[in-house]
Every structure is written in structure tokens, then in C-alpha cells.
Scaffold this motif. Structure first.
Motif, PDB file in Angstrom:
ATOM      1  N   ARG A 207      15.584   7.329  -9.216  1.00 18.30           N
ATOM      2  CA  ARG A 207      16.774   6.599  -8.773  1.00 18.30           C
ATOM      3  C   ARG A 207      16.386   5.370  -7.962  1.00 18.30           C
ATOM      4  O   ARG A 207      17.006   4.297  -8.089  1.00 18.30           O
ATOM      5  N   LEU A 208      15.367   5.497  -7.131  1.00 18.41           N
ATOM      6  CA  LEU A 208      14.923   4.344  -6.340  1.00 18.41           C
ATOM      7  C   LEU A 208      14.313   3.263  -7.227  1.00 18.41           C
ATOM      8  O   LEU A 208      14.565   2.067  -7.029  1.00 18.41           O
ATOM      9  N   PHE A 209      13.520   3.673  -8.204  1.00 13.15           N
ATOM     10  CA  PHE A 209      12.878   2.699  -9.096  1.00 13.15           C
ATOM     11  C   PHE A 209      13.909   1.945  -9.930  1.00 13.15           C
ATOM     12  O   PHE A 209      13.681   0.780 -10.291  1.00 13.15           O
ATOM     13  N   THR A 210      14.995   2.588 -10.291  1.00 16.90           N
ATOM     14  CA  THR A 210      16.002   1.971 -11.170  1.00 16.90           C
ATOM     15  C   THR A 210      17.208   1.438 -10.394  1.00 16.90           C
ATOM     16  O   THR A 210      18.196   1.017 -11.007  1.00 16.90           O
ATOM     17  N   ALA A 211      17.159   1.459  -9.066  1.00 18.62           N
ATOM     18  CA  ALA A 211      18.276   0.974  -8.257  1.00 18.62           C
ATOM     19  C   ALA A 211      18.374  -0.548  -8.334  1.00 18.62           C
ATOM     20  O   ALA A 211      17.359  -1.242  -8.521  1.00 18.62           O
ATOM     21  N   PRO A 212      19.584  -1.106  -8.190  1.00 15.77           N
ATOM     22  CA  PRO A 212      19.733  -2.574  -8.216  1.00 15.77           C
ATOM     23  C   PRO A 212      18.996  -3.270  -7.071  1.00 15.77           C
ATOM     24  O   PRO A 212      18.578  -4.418  -7.211  1.00 15.77           O
ATOM     25  N   ASP A 213      18.843  -2.592  -5.935  1.00 16.52           N
ATOM     26  CA  ASP A 213      18.171  -3.177  -4.777  1.00 16.52           C
ATOM     27  C   ASP A 213      16.654  -3.132  -5.005  1.00 16.52           C
ATOM     28  O   ASP A 213      16.031  -2.071  -4.950  1.00 16.52           O
ATOM     29  N   ILE A 214      16.052  -4.300  -5.256  1.00 15.71           N
ATOM     30  CA  ILE A 214      14.619  -4.328  -5.554  1.00 15.71           C
ATOM     31  C   ILE A 214      13.777  -3.963  -4.336  1.00 15.71           C
ATOM     32  O   ILE A 214      12.604  -3.611  -4.473  1.00 15.71           O
TER      33      ILE A 214
ATOM     34  N   LEU B 150       9.536  -0.506  -2.956  1.00  9.27           N
ATOM     35  CA  LEU B 150       8.425  -0.205  -2.047  1.00  9.27           C
ATOM     36  C   LEU B 150       8.439   1.249  -1.587  1.00  9.27           C
ATOM     37  O   LEU B 150       7.423   1.950  -1.715  1.00  9.27           O
ATOM     38  N   PRO B 151       9.566   1.777  -1.041  1.00  7.17           N
ATOM     39  CA  PRO B 151       9.559   3.207  -0.695  1.00  7.17           C
ATOM     40  C   PRO B 151       9.427   4.101  -1.922  1.00  7.17           C
ATOM     41  O   PRO B 151       8.870   5.201  -1.832  1.00  7.17           O
ATOM     42  N   ALA B 152       9.910   3.640  -3.073  1.00 11.00           N
ATOM     43  CA  ALA B 152       9.749   4.427  -4.295  1.00 11.00           C
ATOM     44  C   ALA B 152       8.275   4.547  -4.657  1.00 11.00           C
ATOM     45  O   ALA B 152       7.797   5.623  -5.064  1.00 11.00           O
TER      46      ALA B 152
END
Length: 571
Positions: A248-255, A259-261
Motif C-alpha cells: 500500500r505504501l509503495f503504490t500510494a499517491p504520496d511519493i 522511503l518508509p516503504a
């Protein structure tokens, strides 16, 4: 140059270089890119300074601790239970059923993709699923019960789904490994000394079996701790497992979440490494305890009841898997299915009608990727094994490690970094990138499946052909490949099954532009129309089944007048 290829040195070196550059280097590069991003270095989004910020941001995410705990519980528990059930079934059924019959019984469970099996289990276990419908008249339910039988907070459904796939895999590995151990002689000697059958297995046979099982158990551990597709379908959503949270973090709109992903992807790899370390510690402790137990000389108490309980649980597990696969086809053909009917009231092929490309485009992409990755992997495996034969050298330990490496590293741990590298090379989003990424996981299974039959080939066949003037290439194409047709086609069927089941490599490297049956089935698994989901999952399951069927029928037709070359006969 010609002489080098003839004696195997050039061929072997060429294959090793190809595997190292095409398999090991991408994984190492992917881990490196992920590590840089996890440390705050991702120039593409303006992050140029090393810092612990991504790690702190990951820890601060809502539900992170719960996701970590859920990952450990589901991954470790499913692996341990699967191993115990597989051992119980193996001890009870060994000698009572042939290895050939066992292989045929286990093949459907191994061939079914993980995502398709998970969807089938949803159809079976959900409050409106087959099991609840069967018990509704007995329990007096006039509506589906209000319980969380799938996507439950404890991850029980996910553990069950993983076990449905892992127990057959471990059982097949055990049965294959037992062919290298004189089990009957050990049992006879142990019984003559007054030991029970189960105690002989624990004290004598299992210590010899475990070294042959260690790597497959590590593969199961790595997969269970980092699975994504089954966790998306069967696991809880809030919070999810760590792998799903990272996706979910890797594919989130917020780039900025990349980094945390990336830091989480490194944590995922560290969890798997820690599980391997724990396995090593338990192995050493088990060895010490086992030696002490054997030296005591006691006959011990029988554990037969526990073994039969394990076998009974495994039978229930296999029954659930079989019903899950059957439910996919039933739902794809159902039209009206009111509660609490066990069978649909009306049937229809409307869900199979193609609208706007529908499943046909996904099926075409899946076939292209499966054929390409399997052909590439099979070519490399045959070249590797032929090079070993010509050089007359066995496989070194480091070469064995190369083969297993992609199966021991979590996919989520390096695929993002590999995707970043492919973006710089201009490869992402196309068939080439997806084929390359899938081949990382298809090649090991093809190589493992083909190695033992290739080595078991009678060397006198090649020597006789050589004595008649046949060169190394002619011996390969006219002697080895025809004689090994059944193992080669079986390895190809396994490769197709692995390719069809790939979710993360297709999602990351395809950049969402290449839709396959697996990516579409996982997406549709959360939809309200089970009929359409059933269509995609049925097709996803049918492709590996068709490949295994072809691997059996083609040699049976071509070798119908050559009994010893038919499937099931020793080479």
C-alpha cells in the motif's frame, strides 16, 4: 572455443555467467536500491541525504506494530503447523501408498495458484460460503451468520490458506527425499530391537531426512512471512500483514511514502533472515536433545495417536482445498444462488461473456508471459545440466545457493529497487521487464524439478551413442532430450504454474500496464460479483492444470510403443 563448448567448460561457464548476471545481479541491485531508499537516498523524488527518517516514519505509521505481530504469527505458525502435518502424513502413509499415486494426488494442490486457492477458500469459508450454506438448515440460520470467517483479525483464514498450499509441497519434498534413504531396512532393524514404528521414524529416519528438507522448509518460511496475494484475499485489512502494508505504501499517491516503504522492505528481509537464524538455533538444539535421547536407550512411548490426528487434520485440509477449487467453477457458472441453497437455482454462461476485452486480454498476457519465461528457464536449466555432464563435474554448494536465492529473499524486499533500476534503463512497463522478473522465480523451480531426473539418466546411453560416432550436441538432441521428455515437460508445467501465479513481479515491473489473470483475480477478489471473480480464478487454475495434463499426455502418445519411457516408469 568449439573445443571448450564440446568438453563442457565453455557451456558451463556461459550458463553460470548468464545466471549470475540475469538472476543474482538483479536481486543484489534491487536490494541495494531498496536499501538506499530506506536510508533516505532516492534522488528521483528529491531525497539526497542519508537519515533514519524513513525508519522512524515507518515505526510511526498507524498499525505498524500490529502488522508486524500479525506477520510473525501467521508466517511462523503456518510454517510450523504445515511441517508437523506433513511429517505426520508422511509417517502414517509411507509404505501404504506408492510415490507415484501420492504425486498424482498432490499435483492439483501444487498446480493451483495461490491467489486462486485463496479465492476458492473465500467462497468456501465466508459467512455466505458453501460450509455455512451446508449447515444453515441444521443450525436454523435464515441469513448468513455474523462472523469473521475470512479477513479475521487473528489471521486464522490466512494461516489455513497457507497450509493448504504448504502441506502438499512439503509432503511431496519429503516423499522425494525418502527415496534416498533405506526406510524399510531402518524400520525392520528398529522393530527387531523393540522400537515402535513411530519411534524409529523420529530417532532414525527424521535425522537423515531433515538435511534434505532444510532448504524447502526455508523456502516455505520465506514465503509465509512475505506473502502478498493470499494476504490481500484472506488476511485482515486493518491492520494488514507487513507485506500488504508495504504494498500500500509503495503504490500510494504520496511519493514521500516510498522511503518508509523501502525501510519496511528491508525489515521484511531482516525478518526472514531472523527466521532462518531461529531455524538454525532450533536445529542445533534439536540435535543435542536428540543425541541425549538416543543415548538414553529407552524405547520411548508411541506417538501413533498424534500421527493419526495429524493425518486426519491434513485430510480435512485437502478436502477444503479440493472444495475451494471446485467452488471457483461453480461460481463462474452460477446465475441465481439465494441463501441458503447449497447449489445455484439457475446456471448461466453470462459471466464468461467478453466485454471490452474482459478476461481474453488477461488470458493472452498470461500465456505470453508463461510461455516466454518457461522457455527461457528451461533452456538455461538444460544448458546448465548439459554443461555439468560434459565437464563431468558435480554442482558446487555455491551454485546450489544461486538456484535457491530468489526463493529465499522476500519479493517485496528487492522488487521495488529492481523496478527503480529498470526505470533508469527504460525497461519497465513492458513484456521484457515482466518476463525477466518472473524468470527470477520460474528458473529455480524448473532447475530443481529437472536436476534429479537428468542426473538419474543412464550414462551408458550417451557412451553407446558416442562409440557410434555421435558428437555431444547430437547425443543431447537425439538421446537425452527424447528420453527425458517426460521430466522436461513436467518441469515446463511447473514453470508455467509458477509464472501464472506471479503477482508482485507482474504488478511492479508491468507498472499496471500488463494485466494478467492473477493481477485481475486479486483485484476482483474484493468485488461484490463472485461470478466474474470465479471466471478469472477458474482460468487461472485451468492453465497449470492444462500444462500438467499435456506433460502427461504428450509422452504417453509419443512413447506409446516404448513402455519404459512412459510417465511413471524409471528412466
Amino acid at each position: 572455443m568449439k573445443a571448450a563448448f564440446a568438453d563442457g567448460r565453455g557451456l558451463r561457464a556461459g550458463v553460470l555467467v548468464t545466471v549470475a548476471l540475469g538472476l543474482v545481479l538483479p536481486i543484489a541491485a534491487g536490494l541495494w536500491q531498496t536499501a538506499r531508499a530506506g536510508a533516505g537516498m532516492l534522488p528521483a523524488i528529491g531525497a539526497t541525504d542519508l537519515s533514519f527518517g524513513p525508519v522512524l516514519d515507518l515505526i510511526a505509521l498507524p498499525g505498524f506494530v500490529s502488522a508486524l505481530r500479525l506477520t510473525l504469527v501467521t508466517g511462523l505458525l503456518s510454517s510450523v503447523l504445515s511441517l508437523l502435518l506433513a511429517i505426520g502424513v508422511c509417517v502414517v502413509m509411507h509404505g501404504r501408498i506408492s510415490q507415484r499415486a501420492s504425486g498424482r494426488l498432490l499435483t492439483p494442490f501444487l498446480a493451483a495458484p495461490h491467489a486462486a486457492m485463496a479465492i476458492g477458500l473465500v467462497f468456501l469459508l465466508s459467512p455466505s460460503g458453501w460450509i455455512a450454506r451446508a449447515f444453515a438448515p441444521l443450525m436454523g440460520w435464515d441469513r448468513p451468520p455474523l462472523w469473521a470467517s475470512v479477513n479475521d483479525p487473528g489471521g486464522v483464514a490466512l494461516i489455513l490458506g497457507l497450509m493448504v498450499k504448504e502441506v502438499p509441497f512439503l509432503l511431496l519434498v519429503m516423499l522425494s527425499a525418502l527415496s534416498q534413504i533405506p526406510v524399510r531396512q531402518h524400520l525392520a532393524a528398529g522393530r527387531s530391537l523393540g522400537y515402535g514404528r513411530s519411534i524409529v521414524w523420529i530417532k532414525v529416519i527424521m535425522p537423515q531426512l531433515w538435511p534434505l528438507m532444510r532448504l524447502p522448509v526455508m523456502v516455505v518460511l520465506a514465503y509465509s512471512l512475505s506473502v502478498v496475494d493470499m494476504a490481500l484475499i484472506l488476511g485482515p485489512s486493518h491492520p494488514p500483514t507487513l507485506a500488504v502494508l508495504l504494498l500500500r505504501l509503495f503504490t500510494a499517491p504520496d511519493i514521500g511514502l516510498l522511503l518508509p516503504a523501502s525501510a519496511g522492505a528491508l525489515l521484511q528481509a531482516m525478518l526472514v533472515a531472523a527466521a532462518f537464524a531461529l531455524l538454525w538455533v532450533l536445529e542445533r538444539a534439536g540435535r543435542a536433545i536428540g543425541c541425549w535421547w538416543v543415548r538414553r536407550g529407552g524405547r520411548g512411548s508411541s506417538v501413533e495417536p498424534g500421527l493419526w490426528v495429524a493425518t486426519g487434520l491434513a485430510v480435512l485440509l485437502f478436502a477444503a482445498g479440493a472444495l475451494a477449487m471446485m467452488s471457483l467453477l461453480v461460481w463462474s457458472l452460477a446465475w441465481r444462488w439465494p441463501w441458503p441453497g447449497v447449489w445455484p437455482e439457475s446456471w448461466s454462461l453470462r459471466a464468461w461473456s467478453i466485454q471490452g476485452g474482459g478476461w481474453a486480454a488477461a488470458l493472452g498476457n498470461t500465456l505470453i508471459l508463461a510461455m516466454a519465461t518457461t522457455a527461457l528457464s528451461l533452456t538455461l536449466a538444460i544448458a546448465w545440466l548439459e554443461g555439468e555432464d560434459r565437464a563431468r563435474r558435480g554442482r558446487a554448494g555455491w551454485a546450489e545457493a544461486l538456484i535457491y536465492l530468489p526463493l529465499l529473499v522476500p519479493q517485496i524486499g528487492f522488487l521495488f529497487g529492481l523496478n527503480v533500476l529498470f526505470l533508469r534503463l527504460g525497461l519497465t512497463g513492458g513484456y521484457l521487464a515482466v518476463i525477466w522478473a518472473q524468470a527470477l522465480f520460474v528458473f529455480p523451480y524448473v532447475m530443481i524439478a529437472l536436476s534429479d531426473p537428468w542426473r538419474a539418466l543412464d550414462p551408458r546411453l550417451g557412451r553407446a551413442a558416442g562409440a557410434l560416432g555421435a558428437g555431444p550436441w547430437r547425443r543431447l538432441f537425439t538421446i537425452k532430450l527424447p528420453v527425458l521428455l517426460t521430466p522436461i515437460l513436467t518441469a515446463a508445467a511447473i514453470g508455467i504454474a509458477v509464472s501464472v501465479a506471479q503477482y508482485l513481479p507482474t504488478l511492479f515491473m508491468g507498472a499496471g500496464r500488463i494485466a494478467t489473470l492473477t493481477t485481475e483475480a486479486v483485484t476482483l477478489s474484493s468485488s461484490s460479483d463472485r461470478r466474474v471473480t470465479g471466471v478469472y480464478a477458474t482460468l487461472q487454475t485451468a492453465l497449470p492444470f492444462a500444462a500438467y495434463g499435456a506433460a502427461f499426455l504428450i509422452p504417453a502418445l509419443l512413447h506409446r510403443n516404448r513402455r519404459t519411457l512412459l510417465p511413471g516408469h524409471a528412466t
